[in-house]
Design an enzyme around this catalytic site. Structure first.
Site, PDB file in Angstrom:
ATOM      1  CB  SER A   1      39.440  37.143  38.230  1.00 11.00           C
ATOM      2  OG  SER A   1      40.556  36.714  38.955  1.00 11.00           O
TER       3      SER A   1
ATOM      4  NE  ARG B   1      45.692  36.768  47.849  1.00  6.67           N
ATOM      5  CZ  ARG B   1      46.116  35.510  48.058  1.00  6.67           C
ATOM      6  NH1 ARG B   1      46.699  35.185  49.199  1.00  6.67           N
ATOM      7  NH2 ARG B   1      45.956  34.590  47.144  1.00  6.67           N
TER       8      ARG B   1
ATOM      9  CG  ASP C   1      39.631  33.886  39.047  1.00 11.12           C
ATOM     10  OD1 ASP C   1      39.406  33.613  37.850  1.00 11.12           O
ATOM     11  OD2 ASP C   1      38.739  34.197  39.853  1.00 11.12           O
TER      12      ASP C   1
END
Length: 839
Positions: free
Chosen positions: A602, A539, A656
């Site tokens: 992450s 994203r 994350d």
């Protein structure tokens, strides 16, 4: 020849005139298609009302849970007893169900009378009589030496909280035994059976006759998921999704619902279609104001409706030349069997004449034609009303299954359906007209509902035995409080190892400093770019933060990361990321803009500052080469240089989990822990600097990324790992690593369940021992299926409260994800940078 034609014409004209006369008189009994569709909608609304906890107390259609959770699968076997109490006779059966899925049943039965003094007398005497009949049957069949399970068909509205319990709500039909209402009929019968010391019987199930009918038919046709009784009384049941049944806890699977549709209209919902004859019949019944729908449909009442109509027509001079007889004035003189006989195809008119003469009347040919048509209208209305309610149930089933077309079977029983020559054909035709999107097969229950009670008992026995075996397997996953406290202590020890310089290298819980030293204070402002890489989707976000108002606006675009990129070279991966950034900037009209950037990455990284992150090892299916041991920020900068289209200031690289904490911390300054329970599993928290030996300085706090997914990689939790955990680990991309994550995260839970399902199927405990090819496919059982079946968050919160009773914890869901957190970390870092410059 001319005379024959003249007679035929005369009879045809006579018939037409009489039919028109009756049609005019009974205009309100003839229901149009639009009216039936409207009744269907009303019944759907009543079903919703009955299923919902808040509205059930006032619902006329009670939608009673039966706790029948499964239909026969063919593996049932053994010997069972069955009782059927609910009609003019009481029946006892011995049912032998064949082994090994042969779907063969042998039955021996005996009928016993139910005298009026028993069914309308004292409740204790009623159950003692039933127990005496059962004892007599067992003696006759030489069964007294056997311990047998029993299923009770009890054809009256009962509230159940389990399969082997039924609290009578109210008697219907002709039963009125005192002192039974609001008591458990299973307890009452069990108590009565104790008087017979030589009888060893366990009541495993109490079912309604409608449920028994469905189960009887389901044994022969696995598509059967609806049961309908159209006899002395009328009712329907069907298999409803547990998620829609407010009255019972749990969302898993299905349960049979006994609609008790006979009471539809008791709240005046059908007043516009009830006629003066319905009202007169109701007033003269044993239960005025109750079972309104049943009184318009069932065999107990149709004959009486016909009598009331004929009497009114005779009084109006429309029949029998205005003459009446004492029999026509007598309640109950016309029965439903007479109505059926009068409607027979060829001999109907002759039967009509004979029945009317027996009633002391002298009918003309015209009278017989008119009376026959009265019977047709009354029974046709019954079939129409029954079809409308059944169509509502079928529509609900189709919508529950989310299919365009429903293929299903309706099991049917009842004397009216069986003896009336036209009834089944009329019912089937109207149902198919009302629900053209349902392919419905109607299956007549040849053996009645008593066999069904035995089948429910057989299924309950099978499920009970299977449950014991399944529970034995699942016991491996049920952790005791002592085990959880032990895990808690081991995790605490690993946290300590990870924080200390000497033991850090050996710790499975990495305790990585993130160099995030402050939470947002509300003064952050500006435009920031954020990247979020942690799964198969990547994203890119533009985040606009307005100072002082805690106001954030976000624009984002999601890009796929193909498997060949995830497992290709590092250069290919970061070039793909930069291509996605370029596409996003172009999409937002920001090509060439210089923006501060926060990178949510992450995966476990060792950081020496907030803008440097050395990848320790890939997780979650990533395997890109030449990345482990490298600074991912440098790799991103190099990829941006290769692109040579824009200049971005990479201010922070964050996990994350840290991004999640920062997102929630922006809304709630008390937030100092971040938890990810998704594709992977991880946690971060704000630690006192004095405890972090890996970083210089004792003042303030710093966020620690625990990377707890690796907890147990040293074997410390092997005592709670199951063989299924080991199978999933061995088949993963990183065997022996991230063991805790493989027991807790979304990437693996579905696969653990798949392994369990395969094992249980091999043992013959599920799916009739048949393993489908799709079930053999790794990853086919997704973790999202678990969350559709079970609620995890409640379990998490309750367990935490038990293990940390001195901590008052609020859980806050991160609505905007870790991408917003990366932008906030970047904003905080820019603010702190600016403060250092000014100082």
């Amino acid at each position: 020849m001319f005379a024959v034609h003249l007679m035929a014409f005369y009879f045809s004209k006579l018939k037409e005139d009489q039919i028109k006369k009756v049609d005019r008189f009974l205009y309100h009994m003839r229901l149009s298609d639009d009216t039936l569709l409207d009744i269907m909608r009303r019944f759907r609304a009543e079903m919703e009302k009955g299923l919902a906890k808040d509205t059930n107390p006032t619902a006329a259609v009670k939608m009673l849970p039966t706790f029948v959770r499964a239909i026969p699968d063919g593996s049932e076997n053994g010997e069972f007893l069955s009782l059927d109490l609910g009609g003019s006779k009481f029946r006892v059966l011995k049912v032998q169900v064949a082994e090994e899925g042969k779907r063969h049943v042998q039955m021996e039965s005996q009928f016993y009378p139910t005298p009026n003094e028993i069914i309308r007398g004292n409740g204790t005497e009623l159950f003692e009589y039933v127990a005496d009949c059962l004892a007599d049957f067992m003696k006759t069949k030489d069964l007294k030496h056997k311990k047998l399970p029993l299923g009770l068909t009890f054809s009256f509205p009962c509230r159940q909280t389990k399969l082997e319990e039924g609290v009578l709500l109210s008697w219907t039909k002709k039963f009125k035994a005192r002192g039974v209402q609001d008591t458990d009929v299973v307890s009452r019968l069990t108590k009565a059976m104790r008087r017979h010391k030589d009888m060893d019987v366990d009541i495993l199930a109490v079912v309604n006759d409608t449920v028994g009918t469905m189960m009887t038919c389901a044994y022969d046709d696995p598509y059967c998921e609806v049961g309908v009784i159209i006899g002395t009384g009328t009712n329907a049941c069907y298999m409803e999704d547990m998620s829609n049944i407010d009255l019972v806890e749990g969302d898993e699977g299905r349960m049979c619902i006994n609609t008790e549709w006979g009471a539809f209209g008791d709240d005046e919902a059908l007043e516009d279609i009830r006629t003066e004859f319905d009202r007169e019949l109701d007033l003269g019944s044993l239960n005025p104001g109750k079972q309104m729908f049943e009184k318009m449909i069932s065999g107990l009442y149709l004959g009486e409706l016909v009598r009331l109509i004929l009497l009114k027509m005779a009084k109006a001079g429309l029949l029998f030349g205005g003459e009446k007889s004492s029999a026509l004035h007598t309640k109950g003189k016309i029965e439903t069997r007479h109505v059926a006989a009068m409607e027979k195809y060829k001999e109907g008119l002759a039967n009509t004449r004979e029945i009317l003469v027996d009633l002391g009347l002298e009918p003309s040919e015209a009278d017989c034609i008119a009376v026959q048509h009265v019977c047709t209208i009354v029974s046709f209305r019954s079939a129409n009303l029954c079809a409308a309610a059944l169509a509502a149930i079928l529509t609900r089933l189709r919508e529950n299954k989310k299919v365009e077309r429903l293929r299903t079977t309706v099991g049917v029983d009842g004397t009216l359906y069986k003896i009336h020559p036209q009834y089944p054909k009329r019912l089937h035709k109207v149902v198919r007209k009302l629900v053209p999107s349902c392919d419905v097969r109607f299956l007549l229950s040849e053996s009645g509902s008593t066999k069904g009670a035995a089948m429910v008992t057989a299924v309950a026995s099978r499920v009970q035995a299977q449950r014991k075996q399944i529970d034995k397997v699942l016991a491996l996953f049920r952790l005791t409080r002592e085990q959880l406290v032990d895990v808690q202590a081991k995790m605490r020890a690993e946290l300590e190892y990870g924080l200390k310089k000497k033991s850090h290298g050996l710790a499975t819980v990495r305790m990585l400093p993130t160099y995030v030293c402050g939470l947002p204070d509300g003064t952050e402002k500006g435009k920031f770019l954020a990247l979020d890489l942690g799964g198969t989707n990547f994203r890119v976000l533009l985040v606009k933060i307005r100072s002082g108002r805690r106001s954030v606006r976000m624009y984002n675009k999601i890009f796929a990361i193909p498997l060949e990129i995830m497992q290709g070279t590092g250069e290919e991966l970061f070039d793909h990321i930069v291509q996605c950034i370029a596409d996003f900037l172009d999409y937002m009209g920001l090509k060439g803009a210089s923006l501060p950037l926060g990178f949510t990455f992450s995966f476990p990284c060792r950081q020496m500052s907030i803008d440097k992150g050395t990848l320790i090892g890939w997780t979650k299916g990533f395997k890109a080469t030449d990345c482990e041991g490298e600074d991912v920020v440098d790799m991103l900068r190099e990829a941006i240089k290769r692109r040579n289209e824009f200049d971005l200031d990479i201010v922070a690289v964050v996990n994350d989990t840290v991004g999640t904490m920062m997102t929630c911390g922006y809304e709630d300054p008390n937030c100092e822990i971040g938890l990810i329970a998704g594709t992977g599993s991880n946690m971060c928290y704000m630690e006192d600097m004095r405890n972090i030996e890996m970083v210089e300085g004792d003042e303030g706090k710093m966020c620690i990324n625990t990377e707890w997914g690796g907890f147990g990689d040293n074997g410390c939790i092997d005592d709670i790992r199951t063989r299924y955990d080991m199978e999933v680990d061995e088949g993963s991309l990183n065997p022996g690593k991230q063991r805790y994550e493989k027991m807790t995260s979304g990437m693996y839970l579905g696969e653990i369940v798949r392994q369990i399902l395969i094992d249980l199927t091999k043992q013959g405990l599920l799916f009739r021992g048949q393993i489908s090819e799709r079930l053999r496919t790794r990853g086919i059982f997704e973790t999202k299926f678990l969350s559709q079946i079970e609620s995890f968050s409640r379990i998490l919160q309750e367990t935490l409260k038990e293990l940390a009773p001195r901590c008052d914890v609020t859980f806050m869901l991160s609505e905007d994800g870790s991408g917003k957190g990366a932008a906030l970390i970047t904003a905080v870092a820019k603010r702190l940078q600016q403060a250092r410059k000014e100082n």
